[in-house]
Design a protein around this motif. Structure first.
Motif, PDB file in Angstrom:
ATOM      1  N   LYS A 156       0.834  -1.204   0.000  1.00 15.19           N
ATOM      2  CA  LYS A 156       0.000   0.000   0.000  1.00 15.19           C
ATOM      3  C   LYS A 156       0.868   1.252   0.000  1.00 15.19           C
ATOM      4  O   LYS A 156       0.568   2.239  -0.681  1.00 15.19           O
ATOM      5  N   ARG A 157       1.976   1.204   0.782  1.00 14.87           N
ATOM      6  CA  ARG A 157       2.899   2.356   0.810  1.00 14.87           C
ATOM      7  C   ARG A 157       3.550   2.571  -0.553  1.00 14.87           C
ATOM      8  O   ARG A 157       3.984   3.681  -0.871  1.00 14.87           O
ATOM      9  N   LYS A 158       3.617   1.518  -1.352  1.00 16.50           N
ATOM     10  CA  LYS A 158       4.203   1.613  -2.688  1.00 16.50           C
ATOM     11  C   LYS A 158       3.143   1.929  -3.748  1.00 16.50           C
ATOM     12  O   LYS A 158       3.447   1.969  -4.946  1.00 16.50           O
ATOM     13  N   GLY A 159       1.891   2.082  -3.298  1.00 19.65           N
ATOM     14  CA  GLY A 159       0.816   2.384  -4.229  1.00 19.65           C
ATOM     15  C   GLY A 159       0.343   1.178  -5.023  1.00 19.65           C
ATOM     16  O   GLY A 159      -0.191   1.317  -6.127  1.00 19.65           O
ATOM     17  N   VAL A 160       0.526  -0.028  -4.461  1.00 18.55           N
ATOM     18  CA  VAL A 160       0.153  -1.267  -5.161  1.00 18.55           C
ATOM     19  C   VAL A 160      -0.828  -2.054  -4.296  1.00 18.55           C
ATOM     20  O   VAL A 160      -0.664  -2.154  -3.080  1.00 18.55           O
ATOM     21  N   ASP A 161      -1.835  -2.615  -4.939  1.00 15.45           N
ATOM     22  CA  ASP A 161      -2.814  -3.453  -4.246  1.00 15.45           C
ATOM     23  C   ASP A 161      -2.493  -4.919  -4.542  1.00 15.45           C
ATOM     24  O   ASP A 161      -1.957  -5.240  -5.594  1.00 15.45           O
ATOM     25  N   MET A 162      -2.801  -5.812  -3.595  1.00 13.52           N
ATOM     26  CA  MET A 162      -2.602  -7.242  -3.818  1.00 13.52           C
ATOM     27  C   MET A 162      -3.883  -7.992  -3.525  1.00 13.52           C
ATOM     28  O   MET A 162      -4.516  -7.749  -2.505  1.00 13.52           O
ATOM     29  N   GLU A 163      -4.248  -8.889  -4.418  1.00 12.06           N
ATOM     30  CA  GLU A 163      -5.416  -9.719  -4.165  1.00 12.06           C
ATOM     31  C   GLU A 163      -5.139 -10.611  -2.953  1.00 12.06           C
ATOM     32  O   GLU A 163      -4.002 -11.064  -2.758  1.00 12.06           O
ATOM     33  N   PRO A 164      -6.160 -10.856  -2.123  1.00  9.57           N
ATOM     34  CA  PRO A 164      -5.946 -11.654  -0.899  1.00  9.57           C
ATOM     35  C   PRO A 164      -5.292 -13.010  -1.152  1.00  9.57           C
ATOM     36  O   PRO A 164      -4.420 -13.430  -0.405  1.00  9.57           O
ATOM     37  N   LYS A 165      -5.679 -13.693  -2.226  1.00  8.08           N
ATOM     38  CA  LYS A 165      -5.069 -14.992  -2.507  1.00  8.08           C
ATOM     39  C   LYS A 165      -3.589 -14.837  -2.845  1.00  8.08           C
ATOM     40  O   LYS A 165      -2.750 -15.638  -2.411  1.00  8.08           O
ATOM     41  N   ALA A 166      -3.251 -13.796  -3.601  1.00  8.68           N
ATOM     42  CA  ALA A 166      -1.848 -13.550  -3.943  1.00  8.68           C
ATOM     43  C   ALA A 166      -1.042 -13.272  -2.687  1.00  8.68           C
ATOM     44  O   ALA A 166       0.092 -13.745  -2.525  1.00  8.68           O
ATOM     45  N   THR A 167      -1.632 -12.514  -1.765  1.00  6.90           N
ATOM     46  CA  THR A 167      -0.970 -12.209  -0.500  1.00  6.90           C
ATOM     47  C   THR A 167      -0.724 -13.479   0.305  1.00  6.90           C
ATOM     48  O   THR A 167       0.375 -13.704   0.821  1.00  6.90           O
ATOM     49  N   ALA A 168      -1.751 -14.321   0.399  1.00  4.47           N
ATOM     50  CA  ALA A 168      -1.631 -15.567   1.165  1.00  4.47           C
ATOM     51  C   ALA A 168      -0.608 -16.506   0.530  1.00  4.47           C
ATOM     52  O   ALA A 168       0.174 -17.153   1.238  1.00  4.47           O
ATOM     53  N   MET A 169      -0.592 -16.596  -0.792  1.00  4.70           N
ATOM     54  CA  MET A 169       0.369 -17.449  -1.492  1.00  4.70           C
ATOM     55  C   MET A 169       1.797 -17.028  -1.165  1.00  4.70           C
ATOM     56  O   MET A 169       2.657 -17.866  -0.849  1.00  4.70           O
ATOM     57  N   VAL A 194       2.925  -2.058 -17.333  1.00  3.40           N
ATOM     58  CA  VAL A 194       2.737  -0.598 -17.283  1.00  3.40           C
ATOM     59  C   VAL A 194       1.268  -0.272 -17.066  1.00  3.40           C
ATOM     60  O   VAL A 194       0.386  -0.811 -17.737  1.00  3.40           O
ATOM     61  N   GLY A 195       1.015   0.586 -16.084  1.00  3.30           N
ATOM     62  CA  GLY A 195      -0.354   1.011 -15.797  1.00  3.30           C
ATOM     63  C   GLY A 195      -1.108   0.103 -14.853  1.00  3.30           C
ATOM     64  O   GLY A 195      -2.222   0.427 -14.431  1.00  3.30           O
ATOM     65  N   GLN A 196      -0.537  -1.051 -14.504  1.00  2.00           N
ATOM     66  CA  GLN A 196      -1.215  -1.976 -13.592  1.00  2.00           C
ATOM     67  C   GLN A 196      -0.652  -1.821 -12.183  1.00  2.00           C
ATOM     68  O   GLN A 196       0.560  -1.828 -11.987  1.00  2.00           O
ATOM     69  N   ARG A 197      -1.526  -1.673 -11.202  1.00  2.00           N
ATOM     70  CA  ARG A 197      -1.093  -1.491  -9.814  1.00  2.00           C
ATOM     71  C   ARG A 197      -1.761  -2.515  -8.903  1.00  2.00           C
ATOM     72  O   ARG A 197      -2.023  -2.247  -7.735  1.00  2.00           O
ATOM     73  N   ARG A 198      -2.064  -3.696  -9.443  1.00  2.00           N
ATOM     74  CA  ARG A 198      -2.689  -4.751  -8.647  1.00  2.00           C
ATOM     75  C   ARG A 198      -1.999  -6.079  -8.951  1.00  2.00           C
ATOM     76  O   ARG A 198      -1.856  -6.451 -10.116  1.00  2.00           O
ATOM     77  N   VAL A 199      -1.578  -6.762  -7.895  1.00  2.00           N
ATOM     78  CA  VAL A 199      -0.886  -8.043  -8.051  1.00  2.00           C
ATOM     79  C   VAL A 199      -1.894  -9.181  -7.926  1.00  2.00           C
ATOM     80  O   VAL A 199      -2.644  -9.256  -6.949  1.00  2.00           O
ATOM     81  N   THR A 200      -1.904 -10.057  -8.917  1.00  2.00           N
ATOM     82  CA  THR A 200      -2.833 -11.193  -8.951  1.00  2.00           C
ATOM     83  C   THR A 200      -2.071 -12.490  -8.682  1.00  2.00           C
ATOM     84  O   THR A 200      -0.833 -12.528  -8.774  1.00  2.00           O
ATOM     85  N   PRO A 201      -2.796 -13.579  -8.375  1.00  2.00           N
ATOM     86  CA  PRO A 201      -2.128 -14.877  -8.227  1.00  2.00           C
ATOM     87  C   PRO A 201      -1.338 -15.282  -9.477  1.00  2.00           C
ATOM     88  O   PRO A 201      -0.300 -15.932  -9.375  1.00  2.00           O
ATOM     89  N   GLU A 202      -1.839 -14.890 -10.668  1.00  2.00           N
ATOM     90  CA  GLU A 202      -1.131 -15.211 -11.905  1.00  2.00           C
ATOM     91  C   GLU A 202       0.244 -14.558 -11.945  1.00  2.00           C
ATOM     92  O   GLU A 202       1.214 -15.151 -12.430  1.00  2.00           O
ATOM     93  N   GLN A 203       0.331 -13.314 -11.412  1.00  2.00           N
ATOM     94  CA  GLN A 203       1.641 -12.644 -11.380  1.00  2.00           C
ATOM     95  C   GLN A 203       2.593 -13.311 -10.384  1.00  2.00           C
ATOM     96  O   GLN A 203       3.795 -13.405 -10.624  1.00  2.00           O
TER      97      GLN A 203
END
Length: 339
Positions: A156-169, A194-203
């Motif tokens: 969040k401090r870096k301006g990026v969101d993470m999906e809960p599953k990605a966080t747990a993984m 570029v332009g994406q600020r959300r981390v998914t399980p796929e990433q």
């Protein structure tokens, strides 16, 4: 009234406001926060020109207390402050002698002592002297249950969101080594399209190397849901990919989950918030798996499972086991958990 201990955020807030103390004694089992504070002081108190004459970095194996005191007693050259950083200070003997300097420290010196993998005896004189004039900070290991909140806050401090599953993984895969964890998070930030600020399980799967379908988080979910087929598919995948799915990591995570599940039974309030409070979870949603597991497993069964995990751990280390592979050990454990 006892003096309230400063957190890492409190210390960094003071430093950003240029409120400096004569000594920062940074100690404890978690290296990440020690390095974070020491690096901030090293990088920001002096400008590049001032650092040439006023920044001293030494290592505990190479110095004694007298050398540190002599360095601290020097006056800065063409600067308001000098910074003296002592790394690996746990190697220094007779650290108590530093208390004599601290009775009248040089206010133009910022002395940073990095004492990793241990702590000072707070009953001794040195701890009292540090408390009077500076900061005595203990960097404690965070619990596995607190990792998702740490990851979310960091991103969040870096301006990026993470999906809960990605966080747990990621939390399950890396564990509580915060230096390694933040390195993986920085890798994710760099590799975001570029332009994406959300981390998914796929990433996570693509950039960290964790399968989004076959990982410890999914195994835990399968056990909570008592999904026998899914659990065994994951065990088979682990068996075929032992380097990325070592048995010790899986056993450690399962032990942590079922040990916490035992504690959850003792929570006076069995709501999400009540379970979160009991287990020290940062957010109530983290309690959902525990509530689901409480509906599937009795307290007695959970106690038996904890014992089975301990037994599997011993087997994985060769105790009373001459022939079972890691895959066989996990397969047997999963059978015992689910039946």
């Amino acid at each position: 009234m006892a003096k309230q201990e400063l957190t890492c955020d409190d210390i960094l807030k003071e430093l950003r406001a240029k409120q400096y103390r004569p000594i920062y004694y940074l100690m404890g089992e978690e290296s990440y926060y020690i390095d974070l504070i020491a690096d901030y002081i090293t990088d920001n108190v002096l400008n590049e020109t001032e650092k040439e004459f006023n920044l001293t970095v030494v290592y505990g194996a190479d110095v004694d207390v007298a050398t540190i005191i002599n360095a601290a007693k020097r006056y800065p050259m063409m600067s308001e402050h000098q910074v003296v950083v002592v790394k690996e200070a746990q190697a220094i003997r007779n650290m108590e002698e530093l208390s004599y300097y601290l009775q009248k420290p040089l206010l133009s010196t910022i002395l940073v002592i990095c004492h990793k993998h241990g702590t000072l005896d707070r009953r001794k004189k040195l701890a009292a002297e540090i408390d009077k004039v500076g900061v005595l900070f203990e960097s404690k290991k965070i619990k596995d249950a607190q990792l998702p909140a740490f990851i979310s806050s960091y991103m969040k401090r870096k301006g990026v969101d993470m999906e809960p599953k990605a966080t747990a993984m990621l939390a399950d895969f890396v564990g509580s080594d915060l230096s390694r964890l933040t390195g993986e998070l920085e890798k994710l930030i760099i590799t975001l399209p570029v332009g994406q600020r959300r981390v998914t399980p796929e990433q996570i799967e693509k950039n960290i190397g964790i399968s989004k379908d076959y990982n410890n988080f999914e195994l835990r979910s399968a056990l909570v849901e008592k999904d026998i087929l899914k659990a065994n598919k994951i065990i088979k995948y682990f068996e075929e990919n032992p380097k990325t799915n070592p048995i010790q990591m899986t056993l450690s995570l399962l032990f942590s989950f079922y040990s916490n599940l035992m504690l959850a039974y003792y929570a006076p309030d069995k709501s999400e918030q009540g379970i979160a409070n009991m287990l020290g979870l940062k957010t109530p949603w983290q309690a959902k798996d525990y509530l689901a597991a409480m509906r599937k497993y009795s307290g007695v069964k959970t106690m038996q499972i904890v014992g089975e995990i301990r037994y599997a751990d011993a087997k994985s280390k060769g105790v009373k086991n001459s022939s079972m592979s890691d895959g066989d050990i996990l397969r047997e454990l999963v059978f015992n958990i689910l039946h």
